[in-house]
Write an enzyme that holds these catalytic residues in place. Structure first.
Site, PDB file in Angstrom:
ATOM      1  N   LYS A   6      28.215  48.723  38.740  1.00 10.40           N
ATOM      2  CA  LYS A   6      27.307  47.755  38.086  1.00 10.40           C
ATOM      3  C   LYS A   6      28.125  46.478  37.834  1.00 10.40           C
ATOM      4  CE  LYS A   6      26.102  45.956  34.651  1.00 10.40           C
ATOM      5  NZ  LYS A   6      26.280  44.475  34.479  1.00 10.40           N
TER       6      LYS A   6
ATOM      7  N   GLU B  59      39.415  48.708  30.153  1.00 14.36           N
ATOM      8  CA  GLU B  59      40.372  47.604  30.279  1.00 14.36           C
ATOM      9  C   GLU B  59      39.720  46.443  29.544  1.00 14.36           C
ATOM     10  OE1 GLU B  59      41.774  44.404  31.208  1.00 14.36           O
ATOM     11  OE2 GLU B  59      41.379  44.719  33.350  1.00 14.36           O
TER      12      GLU B  59
ATOM     13  N   CYS C 122      42.374  38.444  31.611  1.00 12.52           N
ATOM     14  CA  CYS C 122      42.705  39.256  30.426  1.00 12.52           C
ATOM     15  C   CYS C 122      44.181  39.179  30.069  1.00 12.52           C
ATOM     16  CB  CYS C 122      42.356  40.715  30.665  1.00 12.52           C
ATOM     17  SG  CYS C 122      40.617  40.954  30.908  1.00 12.52           S
TER      18      CYS C 122
ATOM     19  N   GLU D 168      40.506  35.790  21.795  1.00 13.61           N
ATOM     20  CA  GLU D 168      40.934  35.444  23.150  1.00 13.61           C
ATOM     21  C   GLU D 168      40.107  34.236  23.618  1.00 13.61           C
ATOM     22  OE1 GLU D 168      39.738  38.529  25.857  1.00 13.61           O
ATOM     23  OE2 GLU D 168      41.468  38.194  27.154  1.00 13.61           O
TER      24      GLU D 168
HETATM   25  C1  SIN Z   1      41.625  40.873  34.307  1.00 16.45           C
HETATM   26  O1  SIN Z   1      41.657  39.730  33.892  1.00 16.45           O
HETATM   27  O2  SIN Z   1      40.851  41.697  33.819  1.00 16.45           O
HETATM   28  C2  SIN Z   1      42.485  41.357  35.436  1.00 16.45           C
HETATM   29  C3  SIN Z   1      43.590  40.463  35.771  1.00 16.45           C
HETATM   30  C4  SIN Z   1      44.529  41.039  36.789  1.00 16.45           C
HETATM   31  O3  SIN Z   1      44.255  42.055  37.426  1.00 16.45           O
HETATM   32  O4  SIN Z   1      45.596  40.457  36.946  1.00 16.45           O
END
Ligand code: SIN
Length: 492
Positions: free
Chosen positions: A186, A264, A298, A395
């Protein structure tokens, strides 16, 4: 250039406007669709099915029906199909990069890097899938023999984000498929076209019907669709990349059926520069880490702590580098920073910068919309940042650097760990003993030492604390989709 590129995307055979369920391209049951927009100008590229929870239940059913067949193939047979998927992705590298830039906005060169990154996970797991070894265990009784085997968990739901619309699918899906689990993908509502292109290539690679499914839905239906995936007792595992808020919600929902869950989630990475650092290395690492995907990553550093002796020089050089970054439409020649994904992303960046400035941050550059307006924001450098500012606790997910000055190592480590997040952290130092001390002290799953780019299929990706559960990529990533079965042979 941009208009021609969008035309190329519209003519691409990889551009699919239907979802992929049970080996068939399909609409939603009620024929509703939603628009996919180009973040550069908010113009509609095309529409895709707005699937309901009933549609998703059907996709789960299809995957469930084939779980024994797929899991029962020899690893070599299964991984051969996964490998063909990799080859298809490599073959269609440029087509995929164009679709990615069109719907996500990242500069075309960066999109090309993401296609290779996405392909690397498929290649990796097509190899790892053959190495899911069990153990023979020293016995506790003369007439018994103990061993373990690993078996696929079953149907796996994969809920993926818009910032890496290809790589975040392949990092999960290739591991699950190689382990023997059918998948229901999804994708984020902002970037379904990359996901459908991957499904198209999965079909060409020859996954049997029902093994690879992709369901798309709008923001309005994401709640009911997410619930279906999380609540269904036919789904054995769920893997999600996205915000911590949604991750917690999914974790709660998955508890009803005690699903395997991998998360994650958000980060709030510290980037610490000590007086003894190589300043040039620190500046180029900061730019590479912070401005990858226009800050929408992230693992992007969110809080910069720079020791007082090196602070001014670091900020002066960083400002020079930031001012050289070219902000433009992702298809424009030389573009290095694209638009942010949507209006709410821009709103958040503005809110963080305004709050920091009100509370005493100094603007060294940026802090205004980009030249193309809309979703563009100029790369920004703020100094005199402190922990009362929202940008240090939330963030930002945008092209903003906020620097705080520190005096002692203890002060820097305490500030760096002063967060409920723990995905990544960065250290710049020339002292080996200091590097070890800080790398061990940081409460996060990934540490960059004198390096801004950390991600690779070879290494585990995942966080401590509220940044998630489990690991993706590397030899560990496939374990998320495997059960360990202990077998005891008696009377031997
Ligand atoms: C992400 O921002 O979730 C992944 C970044 C990455 O795989 O380097």
């Amino acid at each position: 250039m941009a208009a021609r590129a969008i035309q190329r995307v519209l003519n691409s055979p990889l551009l699919r406007r239907e979802a992929y369920v049970g080996g068939l391209w399909t609409t939603s049951k009620d024929r509703q669709t939603f628009d996919v927009r180009n973040p550069s100008n908010r113009e509609t590229i095309c529409s895709v099915p707005d699937m309901t929870s009933e549609d998703v239940a059907m996709a789960i059913e299809k995957a469930y029906d084939v779980r024994k067949d797929w899991g029962g193939l020899l690893a070599k047979e299964r991984c051969g199909i996964v490998r063909r998927w990799y080859e298809k992705v490599v073959e269609k590298h440029e087509e995929l990069a164009y679709i990615l830039t069109a719907e996500q906005g990242k500069p075309l060169n960066e999109a090309r890097v993401e296609v290779s990154y996405a392909a690397s996970f498929i290649e990796w797991f097509s190899e790892e899938g053959k190495r899911t070894f069990g153990d023979t265990i020293p016995t506790h009784a003369h007439n018994k023999r103990l061993m373990t085997i690993k078996q696929p968990v079953g149907v796996t739901a994969l809920i993926t984000p818009w910032n890496f619309p290809l790589a975040m699918i392949t990092r999960k899906a290739a591991a699950a498929l190689a382990a023997g689990c059918p998948v229901v993908v999804k994708p984020a509502e902002d970037t379904p076209l990359s996901a459908l292109a991957l499904a198209n290539l999965a079909e060409e690679a020859g996954f049997p019907s029902g093994v690879y499914n992709t369901v798309t839905c709008s923001k309005d239906r994401v709640d009911s669709v997410g619930r279906e995936l999380a609540l269904s007792d036919k789904v054995a595992a769920l893997s999600f990349t996205g915000s911590t808020v949604v991750g917690k919600l999914l974790m709660n929902l998955c508890s009803g059926s005690v699903k395997r869950i991998s998360l994650e989630l958000g980060g709030n990475a510290p980037f610490i520069v000590f007086d003894n650092a190589d300043v040039e290395m620190a500046v180029s690492g900061a730019v590479a880490a912070k401005f990858r995907n226009t800050g929408q990553t992230c693992v992007s550093p969110n809080r910069f702590y720079v020791q007082e002796g090196i602070h001014d020089e670091f900020c002066r050089r960083l400002k020079e580098s930031i001012e050289c970054l070219i902000v433009n439409d992702g298809f424009a020649d030389g573009a290095q920073q694209g638009p942010l994904i949507n209006e709410s992303a821009i709103e958040k960046v503005r809110r963080h910068v305004d709050d920091a400035v009100q509370k005493g941050a100094h603007v060294l550059c940026g802090a205004v919309p980009g030249p193309l307006g809309g979703s563009f924001y100029l790369p920004t450098l703020l100094t005199n940042v402190n922990s009362t500012m929202v940008m240090t606790s939330e963030e930002t997910f945008g092209p903003i650097v906020g620097v705080a000055k520190f005096k002692t190592e203890e002060e820097a480590v305490a500030a760096a760990n002063q967060t409920r997040y723990g995905l990544s952290g960065y250290i710049y130092s020339q002292s080996p003993s200091q590097i070890w001390r800080i790398a061990e002290a940081l409460e996060c799953g990934i540490v960059g030492v004198n390096e801004g780019l950390l991600s690779t299929e070879f290494a585990p990706f995942g966080g401590y604390k509220e940044s998630g559960l489990g690991r993706e990529g590397s030899k560990y990533g496939i374990e998320e989709y495997l059960e360990i079965k202990y077998i005891c042979m008696g009377n031997v």
